[in-house]
Design a protein around this motif. Structure first.
Motif, short mmCIF file in Angstrom:
data_model
loop_
_atom_site.label_atom_id
_atom_site.label_comp_id
_atom_site.label_asym_id
_atom_site.label_seq_id
_atom_site.Cartn_x
_atom_site.Cartn_y
_atom_site.Cartn_z
N MET A 146 13.91 -35.62 7.38
CA MET A 146 13.25 -36.74 8.08
C MET A 146 14.12 -37.18 9.26
O MET A 146 15.31 -37.42 9.08
CB MET A 146 13.10 -37.91 7.10
CG MET A 146 12.29 -39.06 7.66
SD MET A 146 12.28 -40.51 6.58
CE MET A 146 11.36 -39.94 5.18
N GLU A 190 15.40 -39.67 12.40
CA GLU A 190 15.65 -41.12 12.44
C GLU A 190 14.41 -41.87 12.92
O GLU A 190 14.09 -42.96 12.46
CB GLU A 190 16.83 -41.39 13.36
CG GLU A 190 17.56 -42.67 13.02
CD GLU A 190 18.90 -42.78 13.71
OE1 GLU A 190 19.33 -43.90 13.94
OE2 GLU A 190 19.50 -41.72 14.03
N GLU A 217 11.22 -40.92 12.53
CA GLU A 217 10.22 -40.98 11.45
C GLU A 217 10.59 -42.08 10.44
O GLU A 217 9.73 -42.80 9.94
CB GLU A 217 10.15 -39.63 10.73
CG GLU A 217 9.44 -38.55 11.53
CD GLU A 217 9.63 -37.16 10.92
OE1 GLU A 217 8.78 -36.30 11.17
OE2 GLU A 217 10.65 -36.93 10.22
N GLU A 218 11.89 -42.14 10.20
CA GLU A 218 12.40 -43.14 9.26
C GLU A 218 12.09 -44.56 9.77
O GLU A 218 11.61 -45.40 9.02
CB GLU A 218 13.90 -42.91 9.16
CG GLU A 218 14.58 -43.58 8.02
CD GLU A 218 16.03 -43.11 7.97
OE1 GLU A 218 16.29 -42.08 7.33
OE2 GLU A 218 16.90 -43.76 8.59
N HIS A 219 12.36 -44.78 11.05
CA HIS A 219 12.11 -46.10 11.64
C HIS A 219 10.61 -46.42 11.67
O HIS A 219 10.22 -47.58 11.51
CB HIS A 219 12.74 -46.20 13.02
CG HIS A 219 14.22 -46.42 12.95
ND1 HIS A 219 15.00 -46.78 14.02
CD2 HIS A 219 15.08 -46.31 11.90
CE1 HIS A 219 16.26 -46.89 13.64
NE2 HIS A 219 16.33 -46.60 12.36
N LEU A 257 10.27 -43.23 1.92
CA LEU A 257 11.71 -43.47 1.95
C LEU A 257 12.32 -43.24 0.56
O LEU A 257 13.40 -42.65 0.44
CB LEU A 257 12.00 -44.90 2.41
CG LEU A 257 11.66 -45.21 3.87
CD1 LEU A 257 11.73 -46.70 4.15
CD2 LEU A 257 12.59 -44.46 4.82
N HIS A 303 12.53 -39.54 -0.19
CA HIS A 303 13.54 -38.85 0.62
C HIS A 303 14.97 -39.11 0.13
O HIS A 303 15.81 -38.22 0.17
CB HIS A 303 13.40 -39.27 2.07
CG HIS A 303 14.26 -38.48 2.99
ND1 HIS A 303 14.01 -37.16 3.29
CD2 HIS A 303 15.40 -38.81 3.67
CE1 HIS A 303 14.94 -36.71 4.11
NE2 HIS A 303 15.80 -37.69 4.34
N TYR A 304 15.24 -40.35 -0.28
CA TYR A 304 16.63 -40.72 -0.60
C TYR A 304 16.95 -40.81 -2.08
O TYR A 304 18.09 -41.08 -2.45
CB TYR A 304 16.98 -42.04 0.09
CG TYR A 304 17.11 -41.90 1.58
CD1 TYR A 304 18.15 -41.18 2.13
CD2 TYR A 304 16.17 -42.47 2.44
CE1 TYR A 304 18.27 -41.01 3.50
CE2 TYR A 304 16.28 -42.32 3.81
CZ TYR A 304 17.32 -41.59 4.33
OH TYR A 304 17.44 -41.43 5.68
N ARG A 352 18.76 -52.14 12.69
CA ARG A 352 18.50 -50.71 12.97
C ARG A 352 19.59 -50.04 13.81
O ARG A 352 19.43 -48.91 14.23
CB ARG A 352 17.14 -50.57 13.64
CG ARG A 352 16.04 -51.06 12.71
CD ARG A 352 14.69 -50.66 13.20
NE ARG A 352 13.68 -51.36 12.44
CZ ARG A 352 12.43 -50.96 12.37
NH1 ARG A 352 12.04 -49.88 12.99
NH2 ARG A 352 11.56 -51.65 11.67
N ARG A 383 22.47 -46.42 10.37
CA ARG A 383 21.49 -45.55 9.71
C ARG A 383 20.96 -46.23 8.45
O ARG A 383 21.70 -46.92 7.74
CB ARG A 383 22.15 -44.22 9.33
CG ARG A 383 22.37 -43.30 10.53
CD ARG A 383 23.11 -42.06 10.12
NE ARG A 383 22.36 -41.27 9.14
CZ ARG A 383 22.88 -40.24 8.47
NH1 ARG A 383 24.13 -39.90 8.67
NH2 ARG A 383 22.14 -39.56 7.62
N PHE A 384 19.69 -46.00 8.17
CA PHE A 384 19.08 -46.59 6.98
C PHE A 384 19.81 -46.11 5.73
O PHE A 384 20.06 -46.87 4.80
CB PHE A 384 17.59 -46.22 6.91
CG PHE A 384 16.93 -46.68 5.64
CD1 PHE A 384 16.63 -48.02 5.45
CD2 PHE A 384 16.63 -45.79 4.62
CE1 PHE A 384 16.04 -48.46 4.27
CE2 PHE A 384 16.03 -46.21 3.44
CZ PHE A 384 15.74 -47.55 3.27
N SER A 385 20.18 -44.81 5.75
CA SER A 385 20.83 -44.25 4.56
C SER A 385 22.14 -44.98 4.24
O SER A 385 22.40 -45.30 3.09
CB SER A 385 21.10 -42.76 4.76
OG SER A 385 21.90 -42.55 5.89
#
Lengths: 185, 169
Positions: free
Chosen positions: A1, A3, A5-7, A24, A27-28, A66, A69-71
């Motif tokens: 994915m 960044e 697409e994640e946002h 999300l 994916h994680y 943002r 990184r979300f991760s």
């Protein structure tokens, strides 16, 4: 994915499309579960902690800046949740097998590769929690030193010291075993 | 173990040395059986740590998360055991102080004579002297302690109990 697409998914969740959060989670979830498992060493507890972390992340998604990184943000929540689960354990129990490092002269057998593997596995549980987590997270393919530092909320230099100390200690333990093995040959 | 030498060996295994440094370390390793043994231990540790696999959670992981998105998550407060110990400590403290107050231990008033402070070589402003009633202070502290006891009771006993009952229904 990517960044982007994640946002996009995050924006959809924030605008009320809760189902977008599934993407999300899917994916994680493996990394989140693995981090929790490294800390808790118990699959059922790790699963519960990782699920709790995803729920917390959903409920506080608006506070996610943002710029990072979300991760990294998510894994920090997973880390903190797992640590709080660890603290809340009613009884601290240690598997007796993990407390006693069986040395070769005690087993009477030559150390084969699998034995060494098991020995390092036992030795890693003798490290202090912070050193063990730092070294295990660092070697989990995806994480850089900066990410481990971000997750554990400690300076990079502290993490470097923890990793060095942990693997040095593991190597020392293994050296001891190898020397014993050489003496018994 | 020799710490600086070990650090170079770790860097060697991590691939962080320049070609010249790498060649030098390799020469040293060739000459020293002890270094060879040390490197073998380090290599094995690195191999083991790198072999840590990414674990797979249960099949219904995502469904469980999606079904509980609005559930209240466990707070990072005290464990039930620590909460109960804290509560017990507060109750014992409040009861002890109540007993001492009942005995009249805090009935006397203490004079704080700020006007008699004498600092040599310094000009002191005129300060008043006043009486302190220990009973008032102790009473105020007891009210705070009892408030704290109620919060601890709520967080560690009542809420977890009712949350569990809600989840069971």
């Amino acid at each position: 994915m990517t960044e982007r697409e994640e946002h996009d998914l995050i924006s959809r969740v924030l605008s009320g499309d809760e189902h977008a959060y599934r993407g999300l989670v899917d994916h994680y979830k493996r990394y989140a579960f693995t981090i929790a498992l490294k800390i808790l060493d118990n699959r059922a507890e790790a699963e519960e902690a990782a699920q709790d972390a995803f729920i917390k992340a959903f409920q506080h998604l608006r506070s996610f800046q943002r710029q990072s990184r979300f991760s990294t943000w998510l894994y920090r929540i997973v880390f903190n949740t797992a640590i709080s689960y660890q603290r809340k354990r009613k009884t601290v129990y240690h598997d007796i097998e993990k407390q006693i490092l069986l040395h070769p002269q005690e087993t009477g057998h030559e150390l084969e590769r699998e034995d060494k593997q098991r020995f390092v596995n036992q030795a890693i549980h003798q490290l202090n929690d912070a050193d063990r987590m730092a070294v295990q997270l660092y070697y989990l393919q995806e994480f850089s030193l900066e990410e481990v530092a971000g997750m554990m909320q400690q300076p990079i230099n502290t993490i470097k010291v923890r990793i060095h100390r942990a693997r040095q200690r593991l190597a020392q333990e293994l050296m001891h075993v190898l020397k014993q093995e050489a003496l018994t040959l | 173990m020799n710490a600086p030498q070990d650090e170079r060996l770790w860097h060697y295994l991590d691939g962080l040395l320049t070609p010249a440094e790498k060649a030098e370390v390799e020469r040293e390793i060739q000459r020293s059986p002890e270094l060879q043994q040390r490197l073998e231990a380090m290599r094995h540790v690195t191999h083991y740590l790198r072999a840590g696999k990414i674990e797979e959670p249960s099949r219904d992981f995502t469904a469980t998360v999606m079904g509980n998105l609005h559930r209240k998550t466990a707070s990072g407060g005290l464990s039930p055991r620590n909460g109960l110990l804290l509560l017990l400590g507060i109750v014992v403290a409040v009861l002890s102080i109540s007993f001492l107050m009942g005995k009249g231990s805090y009935d006397s008033q203490t004079l704080v004579p700020l006007d008699q402070l004498n600092a040599p070589g310094q000009v002191m402003p005129d300060l008043p002297s006043f009486h302190v009633n220990a009973k008032w202070i102790i009473s105020a502290l007891m009210v705070v302690a009892m408030g704290l006891a109620f919060v601890v009771l709520d967080q560690t006993v009542l809420r977890p109990f009712f949350n569990k009952r809600l989840q069971h229904h």
